[in-house]
Enzyme design. Structure first.
Site, PDB file in Angstrom:
ATOM      1  CE  LYS A 194     -14.089   3.700  26.663  1.00 29.84           C
ATOM      2  NZ  LYS A 194     -13.414   3.445  27.955  1.00 29.84           N
ATOM      3  N   GLY A 247     -20.416  -4.463  30.198  1.00 30.77           N
ATOM      4  CA  GLY A 247     -20.030  -3.688  31.370  1.00 30.77           C
ATOM      5  C   GLY A 247     -21.121  -3.726  32.413  1.00 30.77           C
ATOM      6  CB  SER A 248     -21.640  -1.630  35.341  1.00 31.16           C
ATOM      7  OG  SER A 248     -21.697  -0.350  34.754  1.00 31.16           O
ATOM      8  CD  GLU A 250     -24.150   3.669  37.826  1.00 32.07           C
ATOM      9  OE1 GLU A 250     -23.434   2.859  38.443  1.00 32.07           O
ATOM     10  OE2 GLU A 250     -24.059   4.903  37.929  1.00 32.07           O
ATOM     11  N   GLY A 252     -24.835   0.333  31.213  1.00 34.88           N
ATOM     12  CA  GLY A 252     -25.614  -0.274  30.127  1.00 34.88           C
ATOM     13  C   GLY A 252     -26.955   0.434  29.950  1.00 34.88           C
ATOM     14  CD  GLU A 269     -23.483 -10.292  26.136  1.00 38.06           C
ATOM     15  OE1 GLU A 269     -23.697 -10.918  27.185  1.00 38.06           O
ATOM     16  OE2 GLU A 269     -23.899 -10.641  25.028  1.00 38.06           O
ATOM     17  CB  CYS A 304     -20.332 -11.046  33.864  1.00 37.98           C
ATOM     18  SG  CYS A 304     -19.677 -12.039  32.525  1.00 37.98           S
ATOM     19  CD  GLU A 404     -21.958  -7.924  38.539  1.00 36.16           C
ATOM     20  OE1 GLU A 404     -22.124  -6.730  38.220  1.00 36.16           O
ATOM     21  OE2 GLU A 404     -21.693  -8.811  37.720  1.00 36.16           O
TER      22      GLU A 404
HETATM   23  P1  NAD Z   1     -18.409  -0.185  33.389  1.00 35.77           P
HETATM   24  O1  NAD Z   1     -19.825  -0.218  32.963  1.00 35.77           O
HETATM   25  O2  NAD Z   1     -18.002   0.781  34.412  1.00 35.77           O
HETATM   26  O3  NAD Z   1     -17.455   0.120  32.128  1.00 35.77           O
HETATM   27  C1  NAD Z   1     -17.500  -0.677  30.965  1.00 35.77           C
HETATM   28  C2  NAD Z   1     -17.046   0.158  29.791  1.00 35.77           C
HETATM   29  O4  NAD Z   1     -17.976   1.211  29.592  1.00 35.77           O
HETATM   30  C3  NAD Z   1     -15.678   0.810  29.981  1.00 35.77           C
HETATM   31  O5  NAD Z   1     -14.982   0.774  28.756  1.00 35.77           O
HETATM   32  C4  NAD Z   1     -16.047   2.236  30.334  1.00 35.77           C
HETATM   33  O6  NAD Z   1     -15.058   3.166  30.006  1.00 35.77           O
HETATM   34  C5  NAD Z   1     -17.287   2.435  29.484  1.00 35.77           C
HETATM   35  N1  NAD Z   1     -18.178   3.518  29.931  1.00 35.77           N
HETATM   36  C6  NAD Z   1     -18.386   3.968  31.185  1.00 35.77           C
HETATM   37  N2  NAD Z   1     -19.278   4.995  31.165  1.00 35.77           N
HETATM   38  C7  NAD Z   1     -19.648   5.179  29.875  1.00 35.77           C
HETATM   39  C8  NAD Z   1     -20.541   6.071  29.213  1.00 35.77           C
HETATM   40  N3  NAD Z   1     -21.232   6.995  29.870  1.00 35.77           N
HETATM   41  N4  NAD Z   1     -20.679   5.952  27.888  1.00 35.77           N
HETATM   42  C9  NAD Z   1     -19.998   5.022  27.194  1.00 35.77           C
HETATM   43  N5  NAD Z   1     -19.122   4.159  27.751  1.00 35.77           N
HETATM   44  C10 NAD Z   1     -18.954   4.227  29.089  1.00 35.77           C
HETATM   45  O7  NAD Z   1     -18.077  -1.677  33.776  1.00 35.77           O
HETATM   46  P2  NAD Z   1     -16.736  -2.258  34.371  1.00 35.77           P
HETATM   47  O8  NAD Z   1     -16.671  -1.828  35.787  1.00 35.77           O
HETATM   48  O9  NAD Z   1     -15.600  -1.949  33.451  1.00 35.77           O
HETATM   49  O10 NAD Z   1     -16.991  -3.837  34.270  1.00 35.77           O
HETATM   50  C11 NAD Z   1     -17.633  -4.551  35.230  1.00 35.77           C
HETATM   51  C12 NAD Z   1     -19.058  -4.880  34.806  1.00 35.77           C
HETATM   52  O11 NAD Z   1     -19.057  -5.558  33.563  1.00 35.77           O
HETATM   53  C13 NAD Z   1     -19.733  -5.826  35.778  1.00 35.77           C
HETATM   54  O12 NAD Z   1     -21.032  -5.397  36.067  1.00 35.77           O
HETATM   55  C14 NAD Z   1     -19.772  -7.140  35.015  1.00 35.77           C
HETATM   56  O13 NAD Z   1     -20.771  -8.022  35.419  1.00 35.77           O
HETATM   57  C15 NAD Z   1     -19.918  -6.687  33.634  1.00 35.77           C
HETATM   58  N6  NAD Z   1     -19.470  -7.729  32.682  1.00 35.77           N
HETATM   59  C16 NAD Z   1     -20.425  -8.420  31.986  1.00 35.77           C
HETATM   60  C17 NAD Z   1     -20.047  -9.424  31.108  1.00 35.77           C
HETATM   61  C18 NAD Z   1     -21.063 -10.228  30.316  1.00 35.77           C
HETATM   62  O14 NAD Z   1     -20.674 -10.924  29.392  1.00 35.77           O
HETATM   63  N7  NAD Z   1     -22.344 -10.155  30.643  1.00 35.77           N
HETATM   64  C19 NAD Z   1     -18.695  -9.713  30.949  1.00 35.77           C
HETATM   65  C20 NAD Z   1     -17.763  -8.994  31.671  1.00 35.77           C
HETATM   66  C21 NAD Z   1     -18.168  -7.993  32.536  1.00 35.77           C
END
Ligand code: NAD
Length: 502
Positions: A194, A247-248, A250, A252, A269, A304, A404
Site C-alpha cells: 500500500k 511512516g509518521s 502518529e 504508527g 519505522e 527520516c 520532526e
Molecule cells: P504517514 O504516517 O502519514 O503515512 C505513511 C503511510 O501510512 C501511507 O501509506 C499512508 O497512506 C498510510 N496510512 C495513513 N493512515 C493510516 C491508517 N490509519 N491506517 C493504515 N495506514 C495509514 O507518513 P508520511 O507522511 O507518508 O511519511 C512521513 C513520515 O514517515 C515521517 O514521520 C518520517 O520520519 C517517516 N519515515 C520513517 C522512515 C524510517 O525508516 N524510520 C523512513 C521514511 C519515512
C-alpha cells in the site's frame, strides 16, 4: 488528465509519457483491475502543483480480494524451491534495473525528487534490498536443540509469518517498498503493498514487473488508496498476519493500537530528530559542515534520518554555520527532471504550510533565521518549493529543536563539553540516527555508546546498505528493515519434539 509538458525539462522518455497517459490499475491476484467502486484518487506533481495521474482508490472489497489472493498464493510461493524463488527475485531486480531510467522519471514527477538522486540513491538501494534478500531464500534454516531427555529430538523450523501488508510513505516510495517486499518474499510470505496516496505510481510499476519476472499471481499485490480507508482496512483485516509500516509516529501508534485487536505482528519505522555533532577536533571542519548541509537538505529534508539538529563545538560554531549557509545557498531549486536541480519541492502544499509554520513560530522568539525561511517565489511559486533554511539561537525546548519538521530546516546549536552535550543530544522522544565528527577515537566510541539511536555514523552520514539493519530506538519505532533482522521479522519459529524411542 494532466500530461506533463516535459519539453522544457530534460526530455522524459516515451515509456514515461505512455505510462502517465494510460489507465492505472490495482494489482490483485495477478490481474490489473480498477477499484470495485470505480473510485480514484489524484496524485500531483508537487513541482508544478498540477494533477499527474489518477489511481484507483481501493475499498473494502478490493482489500478483501487482495487478502484472499495473497492467502491462496502463500502455498504456491512456498512450494517453489528456495533457489527458484531466489532466481525469480533476481529477475525482478533485473527488470527494475532495465526500466530504471523511466521509473526514475515517473518517481521524480510523483515525488518532486531530483531524477538524478532517484537514479543514484533510491533505485540502487531498492535493487540492493531485493538482491541481498534473494540470497537469503536458500539460507533460512532452523536448528536442532540438545535437551535433557535422551529420547527426544527437538528441532526448529523457520516459517513465513503469512500475508504481509507493507504500508509505506511518500519520501522514498520505491526504495521503501523494496525494503519490505524483498525480505517478506525471501521469507516465503506474500505481500499487499500500500503506497502513500501522494506517490502511488512506482508501486504499480513494481506490481507489474513482479508478474513479468514470473513471480506467481497473488504473491505481490498492490493497492493504491488513502491511509484512513485502504490502509486502515488492511490493518484491521483478520487475514493479514503482519503490518510492516514506515511512516509518521502518529499513524504508527494508531496502527500498533489497532493491530492489537487481532494480535497482528507489527513493525514500525517512524520519525527522527537526529543530532549531528561536530567536535572541533574533527579531521576537516569544512568537509564535516558540507556533509551536514547534505544531511539535512537531501530530498528537501523529507528524510527520516535527516541530520536536522546540528550540534557544534563552540570553538568552530561560526565557521560551521558559514559553511552550511554557503552550501544551502548553492543548492539549485527546480523541477526534478531538470538536470541541474539539486533541491526539489516539498511533497505538497500541506507539507509546505507545516514547515513554514515551524519557521514562522521561530520569528521574534530569539531564534535567528540565518538563511532561507520562506517559500520560493518567481518561476517556482506554483510548486511547493521552500528555501533551505538555517536557524541559530534555538533552545533545546523549542519546537524546532524537539519536533520532526520534515523539511529543509536546520537548527545549529553550540555545545561546550561532551558532558553537557550527550544528555541534550538524547533529549528527544525519537532515537533513529545520529552523526559524530571527531578524530579522537576514544571520544567517538564514548559518544556512540551514549547515543540513544538505532544507527550512529562516525565521520560520515546517511550511509545505508541492504546488509545493515535500519530502524530506531524509543519512539522511532521497533523492528529493523534490512540486514538479517529485516528478514527475521517475516519469520516465525516452529518447534518440533520427536520421541525417537517409539
Ligand atoms: P504517514 O504516517 O502519514 O503515512 C505513511 C503511510 O501510512 C501511507 O501509506 C499512508 O497512506 C498510510 N496510512 C495513513 N493512515 C493510516 C491508517 N490509519 N491506517 C493504515 N495506514 C495509514 O507518513 P508520511 O507522511 O507518508 O511519511 C512521513 C513520515 O514517515 C515521517 O514521520 C518520517 O520520519 C517517516 N519515515 C520513517 C522512515 C524510517 O525508516 N524510520 C523512513 C521514511 C519515512
Amino acid at each position: 488528465m494532466f500530461v506533463p509538458q516535459i519539453d522544457e525539462w530534460q526530455p522524459a522518455s516515451k515509456q514515461t509519457t505512455d505510462f502517465l497517459s494510460g489507465q492505472h490499475k490495482l494489482v490483485i491476484g495477478g490481474t490489473e483491475q480498477a477499484s470495485a467502486s470505480g473510485q480514484t484518487i489524484e496524485t500531483f506533481d508537487p513541482a508544478l502543483g498540477k494533477v499527474l495521474a489518477a489511481v484507483p482508490h481501493a475499498g473494502q472489497s478490493d482489500v478483501d480480494a487482495a487478502v484472499a489472493a495473497a492467502q491462496s498464493a502463500l502455498a504456491v510461493w512456498q512450494k517453489i524451491a528456495p533457489s527458484e524463488r531466489a532466481r525469480l527475485m533476481m529477475r525482478f531486480a533485473d527488470l527494475i534495473e532495465r526500466d530504471a531510467p523511466w521509473i526514475a522519471e515517473v518517481e521524480s514527477l510523483d515525488s518532486g525528487k531530483p531524477k538524478a538522486h532517484i537514479a543514484a540513491v533510491d533505485i540502487p538501494l531498492g535493487l540492493g534490498a531485493i538482491r541481498y534478500n534473494a540470497g537469503w531464500c536458500t539460507k533460512i534454516a532452523g536448528e536442532t536443540i540438545p535437551v535433557t531427555s535422551p529420547d527426544m529430538l527437538v528441532y526448529t523450523k523457520r516459517e513465513p509469518i503469512g500475508v504481509v501488508a507493507a504500508i509505506v510513505p511518500w519520501n522514498f516510495p520505491l526504495c521503501q517498498a523494496c525494503f519490505k517486499i524483498a525480505p517478506a518474499l525471501a521469507a516465503g510470505c506474500t505481500v499487499i503493498l500500500k503506497p502513500a496516496e501522494q506517490t502511488p505510481l512506482s508501486a504499480l510499476i513494481l506490481g507489474k514487473l513482479a508478474l513479468e519476472a514470473g513471480i506467481p499471481p497473488g504473491v505481490l499485490n498492490v493497492l493504491t488508496g488513502e491511509g484512513a480507508t485502504t490502509g486502515q482496512a488492511l490493518v484491521v483485516h483478520p487475514g493479514v498476519a503482519k503490518i510492516s509500516f514506515t511512516g509518521s509516529e502518529e499513524v504508527g501508534k494508531h496502527i500498533a493500537r489497532t493491530a492489537a485487536n487481532t494480535l497482528k505482528h507489527v513493525s514500525l519505522e517512524l520519525g527522527g530528530k537526529n543530532p549531528n555533532i561536530i567536535f572541533s577536533d574533527c579531521d576537516d571542519v569544512d568537509a564535516a559542515a558540507a556533509t551536514a548541509a547534505g544531511a539535512i537538505f537531501f530530498y528537501t529534508g523529507q528524510v527520516c534520518s535527516a541530520g536536522s539538529r546540528l550540534m557544534v563545538d563552540a570553538k568552530v560554531f561560526d565557521r560551521v554555520v558559514d559553511r552550511v549557509v554557503s552550501e544551502a545557498q548553492q543548492l539549485k531549486m527546480g523541477h526534478g527532471l531538470k538536470a541541474e536541480t539539486t533541491l526539489g519541492p516539498l511533497i505538497s502544499e500541506d507539507q509546505l504550510k507545516r514547515v513554514d509554520g515551524f519557521v514562522e513560530e521561530s520569528r521574534g522568539s530569539g531564534i535567528e533565521i540565518v538563511s532561507g525561511g520562506k517559500r520560493a517565489v518567481g518561476d517556482l511559486a506554483s510548486g511547493s518549493f521552500y528555501e533551505p533554511t538555517v536557524l541559530t539561537g534555538a533552545e533545546d525546548t523549542d519546537r524546532v529543536v524537539k519536533d520532526e519538521i520534515f523539511g529543509p530546516v536546520l537548527t545549529v546549536q553550540r555545545f561546550e563539553t561532551i558532558d553537557d552535550l550527550m544528555p541534550r543530544a538524547n533529549a528527544t522522544n525519537f532515537g533513529l540516527a545520529a552523526g559524530i565528527w571527531t578524530r579522537d577515537i576514544a571520544k567517538a566510541h564514548a559518544a556512540a555508546a551514549a547515543m540513544q539511536a538505532g544507527t550512529v555514523w562516525i565521520n560520515t552520514y546517511n550511509q545505508f546498505d541492504a546488509a545493515v539493519g535500519w530502524g530506531g530506538f524509543k519512539q522511532s519505532g521497533y523492528g529493523k528493515d534490512n540486514g538479517r533482522e529485516g528478514l527475521d521479522k517475516y519469520l516465525q519459529t516452529k518447534t518440533v519434539w520427536v520421541n525417537h524411542a517409539r
